[in-house]
Write a protein that holds these residues in place. Structure first.
Motif, mmCIF file in Angstrom:
data_model
loop_
_atom_site.group_PDB
_atom_site.id
_atom_site.type_symbol
_atom_site.label_atom_id
_atom_site.label_comp_id
_atom_site.label_asym_id
_atom_site.label_seq_id
_atom_site.Cartn_x
_atom_site.Cartn_y
_atom_site.Cartn_z
ATOM 1 N N THR A 136 0.669 -1.102 0.093
ATOM 2 C CA THR A 136 -0.316 -0.083 0.164
ATOM 3 C C THR A 136 1.086 1.455 -0.165
ATOM 4 O O THR A 136 2.031 1.170 -0.207
ATOM 5 C CB THR A 136 -0.707 -0.071 1.391
ATOM 6 N N TYR A 137 0.440 2.263 -0.317
ATOM 7 C CA TYR A 137 1.137 3.510 -0.421
ATOM 8 C C TYR A 137 0.821 4.844 0.556
ATOM 9 O O TYR A 137 -0.358 4.487 0.421
ATOM 10 C CB TYR A 137 1.325 4.165 -2.036
ATOM 11 N N LEU A 138 1.143 5.393 0.904
ATOM 12 C CA LEU A 138 0.669 6.596 2.387
ATOM 13 C C LEU A 138 1.925 7.743 2.097
ATOM 14 O O LEU A 138 2.844 8.051 1.460
ATOM 15 C CB LEU A 138 0.607 5.833 3.083
ATOM 16 N N THR A 139 1.185 8.921 1.577
ATOM 17 C CA THR A 139 2.132 10.061 1.997
ATOM 18 C C THR A 139 1.218 11.316 2.635
ATOM 19 O O THR A 139 -0.297 10.902 3.629
ATOM 20 C CB THR A 139 2.058 11.070 0.713
ATOM 21 N N MET A 140 2.055 11.897 3.434
ATOM 22 C CA MET A 140 1.678 13.283 4.502
ATOM 23 C C MET A 140 1.614 14.260 3.261
ATOM 24 O O MET A 140 3.132 14.187 2.954
ATOM 25 C CB MET A 140 1.802 13.646 5.781
ATOM 26 N N HIS A 170 5.554 -2.100 6.583
ATOM 27 C CA HIS A 170 5.182 -2.821 5.312
ATOM 28 C C HIS A 170 4.089 -1.684 4.096
ATOM 29 O O HIS A 170 4.846 -1.725 3.079
ATOM 30 C CB HIS A 170 3.905 -3.751 5.080
ATOM 31 N N ILE A 171 4.306 -0.868 4.313
ATOM 32 C CA ILE A 171 3.454 0.522 4.002
ATOM 33 C C ILE A 171 5.022 0.876 3.361
ATOM 34 O O ILE A 171 5.379 1.715 3.593
ATOM 35 C CB ILE A 171 2.822 1.295 4.505
ATOM 36 N N GLN A 172 4.572 1.245 1.718
ATOM 37 C CA GLN A 172 5.763 2.829 1.019
ATOM 38 C C GLN A 172 5.088 3.708 1.248
ATOM 39 O O GLN A 172 4.087 4.438 0.922
ATOM 40 C CB GLN A 172 5.195 2.274 -0.026
ATOM 41 N N ILE A 173 5.511 4.638 1.888
ATOM 42 C CA ILE A 173 5.422 6.179 2.480
ATOM 43 C C ILE A 173 6.654 6.798 0.835
ATOM 44 O O ILE A 173 7.530 6.685 1.403
ATOM 45 C CB ILE A 173 5.798 6.034 3.747
ATOM 46 N N GLY A 174 6.365 7.975 1.134
ATOM 47 C CA GLY A 174 7.020 8.760 -0.067
ATOM 48 C C GLY A 174 6.596 10.155 -0.285
ATOM 49 O O GLY A 174 5.480 10.625 0.311
ATOM 50 N N TYR A 175 7.470 10.793 -0.421
ATOM 51 C CA TYR A 175 7.079 13.075 -0.661
ATOM 52 C C TYR A 175 6.395 12.838 -2.131
ATOM 53 O O TYR A 175 7.164 12.246 -3.395
ATOM 54 C CB TYR A 175 8.340 12.933 0.058
ATOM 55 N N VAL A 176 5.382 13.351 -2.188
ATOM 56 C CA VAL A 176 5.015 13.503 -3.135
ATOM 57 C C VAL A 176 4.898 15.019 -3.806
ATOM 58 O O VAL A 176 4.173 15.724 -2.834
ATOM 59 C CB VAL A 176 3.586 13.649 -3.221
ATOM 60 N N ALA A 177 5.441 15.511 -4.567
ATOM 61 C CA ALA A 177 5.891 17.235 -5.253
ATOM 62 C C ALA A 177 5.074 17.503 -6.120
ATOM 63 O O ALA A 177 4.162 17.274 -6.430
ATOM 64 C CB ALA A 177 7.486 17.111 -5.712
ATOM 65 N N MET A 178 5.007 18.723 -6.305
ATOM 66 C CA MET A 178 4.110 19.201 -7.127
ATOM 67 C C MET A 178 4.858 20.201 -8.526
ATOM 68 O O MET A 178 5.696 21.206 -7.969
ATOM 69 C CB MET A 178 3.095 20.405 -6.333
ATOM 70 N N SER A 179 4.759 19.284 -9.163
ATOM 71 C CA SER A 179 5.646 20.203 -10.400
ATOM 72 C C SER A 179 5.438 21.337 -10.935
ATOM 73 O O SER A 179 6.417 21.971 -11.271
ATOM 74 C CB SER A 179 5.007 18.860 -11.724
ATOM 75 N N TYR A 204 10.277 6.342 -1.423
ATOM 76 C CA TYR A 204 9.681 6.466 -3.289
ATOM 77 C C TYR A 204 9.929 8.253 -3.584
ATOM 78 O O TYR A 204 9.668 8.849 -2.246
ATOM 79 C CB TYR A 204 8.749 6.345 -3.906
ATOM 80 N N LEU A 205 9.883 8.438 -4.764
ATOM 81 C CA LEU A 205 9.474 10.113 -5.461
ATOM 82 C C LEU A 205 8.883 10.210 -6.471
ATOM 83 O O LEU A 205 8.839 9.618 -7.354
ATOM 84 C CB LEU A 205 10.693 10.895 -5.119
ATOM 85 N N GLY A 206 7.513 11.011 -5.928
ATOM 86 C CA GLY A 206 6.500 11.108 -6.414
ATOM 87 C C GLY A 206 6.150 12.343 -7.175
ATOM 88 O O GLY A 206 6.404 13.334 -6.317
ATOM 89 N N VAL A 207 5.639 13.084 -7.639
ATOM 90 C CA VAL A 207 5.470 14.222 -8.404
ATOM 91 C C VAL A 207 3.683 13.740 -8.927
ATOM 92 O O VAL A 207 3.309 13.155 -9.685
ATOM 93 C CB VAL A 207 6.633 13.702 -9.697
#
Length: 312
Positions: A136-140, A170-179, A204-207
């Protein structure tokens, strides 16, 4: 969720979860595990494909209806404007029983309270409630560049990550950016590494990437200036990358334009090893309607979905 969008710039992007890829080396942290940069070509089965849906409602049922039309999708993007103490009280409550992979965003009551430990009990409870039998994936605080400076976010996110991962590794936690805030000349990301949370504090890194252009100024992930600036930075961190939100609009003069943008983005992301591509099949800021339409756009999304990763 798109907070601010632009006409000619866009962003869509995220890295790849490649099997066997270790955590990356962080120059500022001793003892950070060494990471390998993926060199193999990513095949069609290694990239999750999914979406967010908020019309007619931000429900699992509405998402499943859209997935039947444009999917099948595997990852359901959802949002809580607050910090629930369990997944059962979140927007992702029904994902697992519908065999969906969750990608949930949450926001704390205050920014400073996270780093101070004010919400540790709630964070632990939320993380512990997530499934442990599948990813599962989670971000704050996704797209934080719009609301705070890098050093403030780093403090927030590092604390959140440590508390949540201790409760459920087990959770995949990552920073999600604003392009949009990574566009060339942006003052909020003038020093990109101000936003680097460190190799030991993100999986991970997301956008999120959008472009409001309908005729001139269209782009895809491969040639969008803001996306490319973010990617140029993110790829040096040796973390899996993902596009967690992506939005493009129809061209009234070219029925194939949006479908071509989606297909070009898919090809680019696969070639660069991204592990996830999620579309914003929803409305957003300024009441812009990013939802998919049938015809060439729908055909393109169905083709992309057919090549997506299956299972858990």
């Amino acid at each position: 969720m798109p907070h601010r969008l632009r006409a000619t710039f866009s962003l869509a992007f995220c890295t790849v979860l490649v099997a066997g890829c270790a955590a990356a080396n962080d120059a500022d942290e001793e003892g950070a595990p060494q990471a390998r940069e993926a060199t193999q070509e990513v095949t069609q089965s290694t990239m999750w494909v999914g979406a967010d849906v908020n019309k007619p409602a931000a429900t699992t049922a509405a998402w499943l209806d859209a997935s039947k039309q444009f999917g099948p999708w595997r990852v359901r993007r959802s949002f809580n404007p607050n910090l629930p103490d369990g997944i059962g009280k979140s927007a992702a409550a029904d994902d697992a029983k519908n065999h969906l992979v969750s990608f949930l965003s949450v926001k704390p009551p205050t920014i400073d309270g996270v780093a101070k430990g004010t919400y540790d009990t709630t964070i632990r409870s939320l993380a512990a409630s997530f499934p442990t039998d599948h990813t599962t994936y989670l971000t704050m605080y996704h797209e934080p560049e719009n609301d705070m400076g890098g050093p403030t976010f780093v403090k927030l996110f590092r604390h959140f990550y440590q508390v949540a991962k201790a409760a459920n590794p087990h959770i995949q936690i990552g920073y999600v950016a604003m392009s949009y805030q990574w566009r060339p000349g942006s003052s909020s990301t003038k020093n990109p590494d101000d936003w680097w949370v460190g190799a030991n504090y993100t999986d991970y890194l997301g956008v999120d990437d959008y472009n409001e252009a309908t005729t001139s100024g269209r782009d895809n992930a491969g040639n969008a200036p803001d996306f490319q600036r973010w990617y140029g930075w993110a790829k040096t961190k040796n973390k899996p990358l993902a596009v967690v939100e992506f939005g493009r609009l129809e061209n009234p003069n070219d029925a194939n334009a949006r479908g071509n943008d989606l297909l070009a983005t898919e090809t680019y992301l696969r070639n660069k090893g991204f592990f996830m591509f999620l579309y914003w099949d929803a409305t957003g800021a300024k009441n812009i309607d990013w939802r998919l339409s049938d015809g060439p756009t729908g055909d393109a999304m169905r083709a992309i979905a057919s090549r997506g990763r299956t299972g858990w």
